[in-house]
Design a protein around this motif. Structure first.
Motif, short mmCIF file in Angstrom:
data_model
loop_
_atom_site.label_atom_id
_atom_site.label_comp_id
_atom_site.label_asym_id
_atom_site.label_seq_id
_atom_site.Cartn_x
_atom_site.Cartn_y
_atom_site.Cartn_z
N GLN A 164 0.83 -1.20 0.00
CA GLN A 164 0.00 0.00 0.00
C GLN A 164 0.87 1.26 0.00
O GLN A 164 0.76 2.13 0.84
N ARG A 165 1.73 1.33 -1.01
CA ARG A 165 2.61 2.48 -1.19
C ARG A 165 2.46 3.02 -2.61
O ARG A 165 2.36 2.25 -3.56
N VAL A 166 2.47 4.33 -2.71
CA VAL A 166 2.43 4.99 -4.01
C VAL A 166 3.60 5.96 -4.05
O VAL A 166 3.79 6.77 -3.15
N GLY A 167 4.41 5.84 -5.10
CA GLY A 167 5.51 6.77 -5.31
C GLY A 167 5.33 7.50 -6.62
O GLY A 167 4.89 6.91 -7.61
N VAL A 168 5.63 8.78 -6.61
CA VAL A 168 5.46 9.61 -7.81
C VAL A 168 6.74 10.40 -8.06
O VAL A 168 7.34 10.93 -7.13
N TRP A 169 7.16 10.44 -9.33
CA TRP A 169 8.26 11.32 -9.73
C TRP A 169 7.77 12.18 -10.87
O TRP A 169 6.89 11.79 -11.64
N TYR A 170 8.33 13.37 -10.97
CA TYR A 170 7.87 14.32 -11.97
C TYR A 170 8.97 15.31 -12.26
O TYR A 170 9.44 15.98 -11.34
N ASP A 224 8.75 17.85 -14.49
CA ASP A 224 8.19 19.13 -14.89
C ASP A 224 7.52 19.75 -13.67
O ASP A 224 7.57 19.21 -12.58
N GLU A 225 6.86 20.85 -13.82
CA GLU A 225 6.18 21.52 -12.72
C GLU A 225 5.05 20.63 -12.19
O GLU A 225 4.14 20.26 -12.93
N PRO A 226 5.09 20.24 -10.92
CA PRO A 226 4.12 19.25 -10.41
C PRO A 226 2.70 19.76 -10.21
O PRO A 226 1.80 18.97 -10.00
N GLN A 227 2.45 21.05 -10.24
CA GLN A 227 1.11 21.58 -10.08
C GLN A 227 0.42 21.07 -8.82
O GLN A 227 -0.71 20.61 -8.85
N ASP A 228 1.08 21.08 -7.70
CA ASP A 228 0.61 20.69 -6.37
C ASP A 228 0.19 19.22 -6.26
O ASP A 228 -0.46 18.82 -5.31
N LEU A 229 0.59 18.41 -7.22
CA LEU A 229 0.26 16.98 -7.19
C LEU A 229 0.78 16.33 -5.91
O LEU A 229 0.07 15.56 -5.27
N PHE A 230 2.01 16.64 -5.55
CA PHE A 230 2.61 16.01 -4.37
C PHE A 230 1.83 16.34 -3.11
O PHE A 230 1.66 15.51 -2.23
N ASP A 231 1.34 17.56 -3.00
CA ASP A 231 0.57 17.95 -1.82
C ASP A 231 -0.77 17.23 -1.75
O ASP A 231 -1.29 16.95 -0.68
N ARG A 232 -1.36 16.93 -2.90
CA ARG A 232 -2.68 16.29 -2.95
C ARG A 232 -2.61 14.77 -2.85
O ARG A 232 -3.60 14.11 -2.61
N LEU A 233 -1.44 14.19 -3.06
CA LEU A 233 -1.29 12.74 -3.14
C LEU A 233 -1.85 12.00 -1.92
O LEU A 233 -2.61 11.04 -2.09
N PRO A 234 -1.55 12.41 -0.67
CA PRO A 234 -2.11 11.67 0.48
C PRO A 234 -3.65 11.67 0.49
O PRO A 234 -4.26 10.67 0.88
N GLU A 256 4.91 8.59 -1.38
CA GLU A 256 6.28 9.07 -1.47
C GLU A 256 6.39 9.98 -2.68
O GLU A 256 5.97 9.62 -3.78
N CYS A 257 6.93 11.15 -2.46
CA CYS A 257 7.15 12.09 -3.55
C CYS A 257 8.64 12.10 -3.85
O CYS A 257 9.45 12.51 -3.02
#
Length: 159
Positions: free
Chosen positions: A30-36, A38-48, A57-58
């Protein structure tokens, strides 16, 4: 969101371009990791909030995290660093010597012309339209190109 995933996915995928982001979903842990890159457009903040109860994990622009989590199942083509240096040099040249129409100020003018019928009297400030870019002298540009060639040559020799 897990129910929206397309099943087992593809076993092989060849992209025609370098991706700017990716998601690694580890259902068992139950883990999600994201890499980006380009400009993340607040994706990392919304992920949880998108994956409640999951560890998120960002990885910012560290795509290597994704590769490592795949345990050898995700293979990337070897990077041609020499070609990358040349491509970077060419991109910088295009950006530095772009026409006014292709510049950010030119884009503002295009947008203003599209919006002005909807908002009569719209004025764009002179600051927004100033082409305040300073271009390198021919000698400075030649030095930059020489440095790129030297670095590219180092990568070509080591390959």
């Amino acid at each position: 969101m897990l129910k929206l995933l397309p099943g087992k996915g593809l076993t092989r995928l060849k992209l025609g371009q370098i991706p700017v982001g990716g998601v690694h979903i580890d259902v068992a842990r139950q883990r999600v990791g994201v890499w980006y890159t380009d400009e993340p457009q607040d994706l990392f903040d919304r992920l949880p909030g998108l994956w409640p109860g999951w560890q998120t994990e960002c990885w910012d622009d560290r795509y290597e995290e994704h590769v490592a989590k795949c345990g050898g199942k995700l293979r990337l083509p070897a990077m041609d660093l020499a070609a990358g240096v040349i491509a970077g040099r060419d991109w910088i040249h295009k950006r530095v010597y772009q026409s006014f129409e292709d510049s950010p100020a030119g884009a503002i003018m295009r947008i203003a012309s599209l919006v002005s019928p909807l908002h009569p009297g719209l004025e764009v400030s002179a600051d927004a339209l100033s082409n305040g870019t300073t271009r390198p002298t021919p000698n400075q540009w030649a030095q930059f190109e020489s440095a790129c060639s030297q670095v590219s040559g180092l990568y070509t020799q080591s390959a």
